[in-house]
Design a protein around this motif. Structure first.
Motif, PDB file in Angstrom:
ATOM      1  N   GLU A 243       0.638  -0.972   0.090  1.00 52.53           N
ATOM      2  CA  GLU A 243       0.248  -0.127   0.088  1.00 52.53           C
ATOM      3  C   GLU A 243       0.912   1.309  -0.106  1.00 52.53           C
ATOM      4  OE1 GLU A 243      -4.050   1.343   2.180  1.00 52.53           O
ATOM      5  OE2 GLU A 243      -2.256   1.153   3.622  1.00 52.53           O
ATOM      6  N   MET A 245       0.821   5.408   0.744  1.00 55.70           N
ATOM      7  CA  MET A 245       0.061   6.349   1.545  1.00 55.70           C
ATOM      8  C   MET A 245       0.603   7.659   1.324  1.00 55.70           C
ATOM      9  SD  MET A 245       1.797   5.376   5.201  1.00 55.70           S
ATOM     10  CE  MET A 245       0.646   6.787   6.317  1.00 55.70           C
ATOM     11  N   GLN A 246      -0.255   8.698   1.664  1.00 55.43           N
ATOM     12  CA  GLN A 246       0.083  10.133   1.559  1.00 55.43           C
ATOM     13  C   GLN A 246       0.834  10.617   0.403  1.00 55.43           C
ATOM     14  OE1 GLN A 246       1.689  10.572   5.571  1.00 55.43           O
ATOM     15  NE2 GLN A 246      -0.291  11.076   6.365  1.00 55.43           N
ATOM     16  N   GLY A 399       5.117  11.104   1.121  1.00 54.95           N
ATOM     17  CA  GLY A 399       4.294   9.987   1.097  1.00 54.95           C
ATOM     18  C   GLY A 399       5.372   8.869   0.450  1.00 54.95           C
ATOM     19  N   HIS A 402       3.565   2.098   2.719  1.00 60.84           N
ATOM     20  CA  HIS A 402       3.107   2.123   4.212  1.00 60.84           C
ATOM     21  C   HIS A 402       3.893   0.957   5.096  1.00 60.84           C
ATOM     22  CE1 HIS A 402      -0.857   1.999   6.764  1.00 60.84           C
ATOM     23  NE2 HIS A 402       0.344   2.460   7.255  1.00 60.84           N
ATOM     24  N   GLY A 429       4.784   8.223   5.943  1.00 59.56           N
ATOM     25  CA  GLY A 429       4.181   8.398   7.301  1.00 59.56           C
ATOM     26  C   GLY A 429       4.836   8.985   8.431  1.00 59.56           C
TER      27      GLY A 429
END
Length: 462
Positions: A243, A245-246, A399, A402, A429
């Protein structure tokens, strides 16, 4: 020490305990740590030059509650470091990662010192209340110093580092765990088996494709990143179900000299040691040591979308990088403030007044105009006087993949992808929506070491 020589690709073996992809601060720290825990390690770098974006870092490495700080009379608190980083990141930081990070910065400084890599001087960067930014006593830019020093340890420990070796695929066993890589090693395709793989490939700040996908508004911006920062690790991870993220959180660095084809980041230490920013009228317009996001936005909001850093010989003496900026022709010189103003096409009386007001603020420890409280150890009083033209550019991608605080990679269901670890800028993160200057180098060492420790634990469990 002679220039580090990468290992010839002819010596690439078929089996390793750990394959590390990327030779920046994260990859090299992970390699040293895993090797010292008894792992058979190989570092693979797609570019010819080793070191990745770490080479370009200039300010330093943030850490709190270190002996170095105490030697400089700075009494710090890890909790303050946590809260300031959390606030500066828009409270979007992964709290568990951030907690692990701040509490492991001081041990990371000690670990480097144990390997004869000493960061004995300190300065300050934007968004921080204390001098936490550790750098070599020579005040040399941290990045090149760190890469050279880590490569020296790598050479002593006989860890193989292969350049021009691009990983094209992560291999998986029937049970889904990652157990090797497919590489293009200078034109030769090879499968390498490994108990674990660490992605330390850096961010996507030089990837037009990823920037267009996640931040089309920044498509026309220049970047401070080295050309290899194209998000390869993200692609490899996505292909095995990791995954991301951000990914929309991309940091624009406020002070980048980009009038020439080659883009130069002007490190935050220049402001940390006392420089100010002025607009085309020769006036200040922002607290120069606010977060990068706020300072960048303030510059972009000016009609000219650019500004000048103003400094003197006293500030220059405290930032060795300025010698380099001058050597490559980025620094405008003036014998007096008025002389400097004429050379940069700014109203001389305005600039003289701005500098006089600033010097008074430094003397009174009170910046009534913009509320700056740090980087005020010295005014702009010692001839000569200097200016550097700057504007914001894409700098850092907050980002990424994850991960857990143990650097384990997670898939879209929040499950751990066994055998795959990621650390450094490739992982998301830690920083929230704004990375604090000095935190990325700290991240490379803290989470590089963590990845090295966690792969050893994982490999022992197999």
């Amino acid at each position: 020490m002679a220039e580090f020589q990468p290992t010839s690709v002819g010596k690439l073996e078929n089996d390793y305990d750990v394959v590390i992809i990327g030779s920046g601060g994260t990859g090299l720290s992970a390699a040293i740590q895993a090797n010292e825990l008894g792992m058979k390690v190989a570092v693979l770098e797609k570019e010819e030059e080793l070191g990745g974006n770490t080479n370009r870092a200039s300010s330093g490495m943030n850490a709190a509650e270190t002996n170095v700080q105490l030697h400089h009379g700075v009494i710090d608190n890890v909790a303050d470091f946590y809260h300031e980083t959390y606030k500066d990141g828009g409270r979007l930081n992964d709290k568990d990662m951030l907690g692990y990070f701040v509490y492991h910065t001081a041990p990371a400084i000690d670990w480097l010192a144990d390997h004869d890599i000493k960061l004995d001087d300190i300065t300050i960067t934007g968004g921080m209340s204390k001098k936490r930014t550790h750098r070599p006593a020579s005040m040399a830019p941290i990045g090149g110093f760190l890469v050279k020093s880590l490569l020296k340890v790598v050479a002593q420990e006989d860890i193989p580092v292969f350049n021009k070796t691009k990983v094209t695929e992560l291999r998986r066993a029937d049970d889904g765990r990652v157990n090797g890589v497919k590489v293009d090693a200078d034109g030769i395709t090879k499968i390498i088996n490994a108990k674990a793989v660490i992605l330390a490939t850096g961010g996507f700040g030089a990837s037009k494709e990823y920037i267009k996908r996640f931040r089309p508004d920044l498509e026309s911006y220049k970047t401070t990143n080295q050309p290899g920062a194209t998000g390869d690790g993200l692609k490899l991870a996505e292909n095995v179900g990791a995954e991301l993220m951000q990914m929309n959180l991309v940091q624009v660095h406020p002070t980048v000299q980009q009038d020439n084809p080659h883009v130069y980041l002007i490190g935050e230490a220049v402001r940390g040691e006392g420089a100010i920013l002025v607009n085309a009228e020769g006036k200040r317009f922002v607290n120069e040591l606010n977060t990068r996001k706020i300072v960048s936005n303030a510059i972009t909001a000016l009609p000219e979308h650019s500004a000048y850093l103003i400094l003197d010989q006293g500030i220059r003496d405290h930032v060795k990088a300025i010698e380099f900026y001058d050597k490559v022709g980025l620094v405008v010189h003036g014998e007096t403030i008025e002389d400097l103003a004429k050379k940069i096409n700014v109203d001389p009386s305005n600039l003289k007044q701005t500098v006089a007001t600033w010097n008074q603020a430094v003397e009174n420890h009170d910046d009534a105009e913009f509320g700056r409280t740090t980087g005020m150890d010295r005014g702009i009083t010692n001839p000569g006087f200097f200016a550097i033209h700057i504007a914001p550019a894409i700098h850092y991608t907050m980002g990424g993949i994850h991960i857990t605080p143990k650097t384990q990679v997670l898939d879209g269901n929040g499950d751990i992808i066994k055998g795959l670890f990621a650390a450094g800028e490739v992982a998301g993160g830690l920083h929230g929506n704004n990375r604090v200057g000095g935190n990325s180098i700290a991240e490379t060492i803290v989470f590089g070491r963590q990845a090295g420790q966690q792969v050893a634990l994982y490999a022992r469990s197999l």
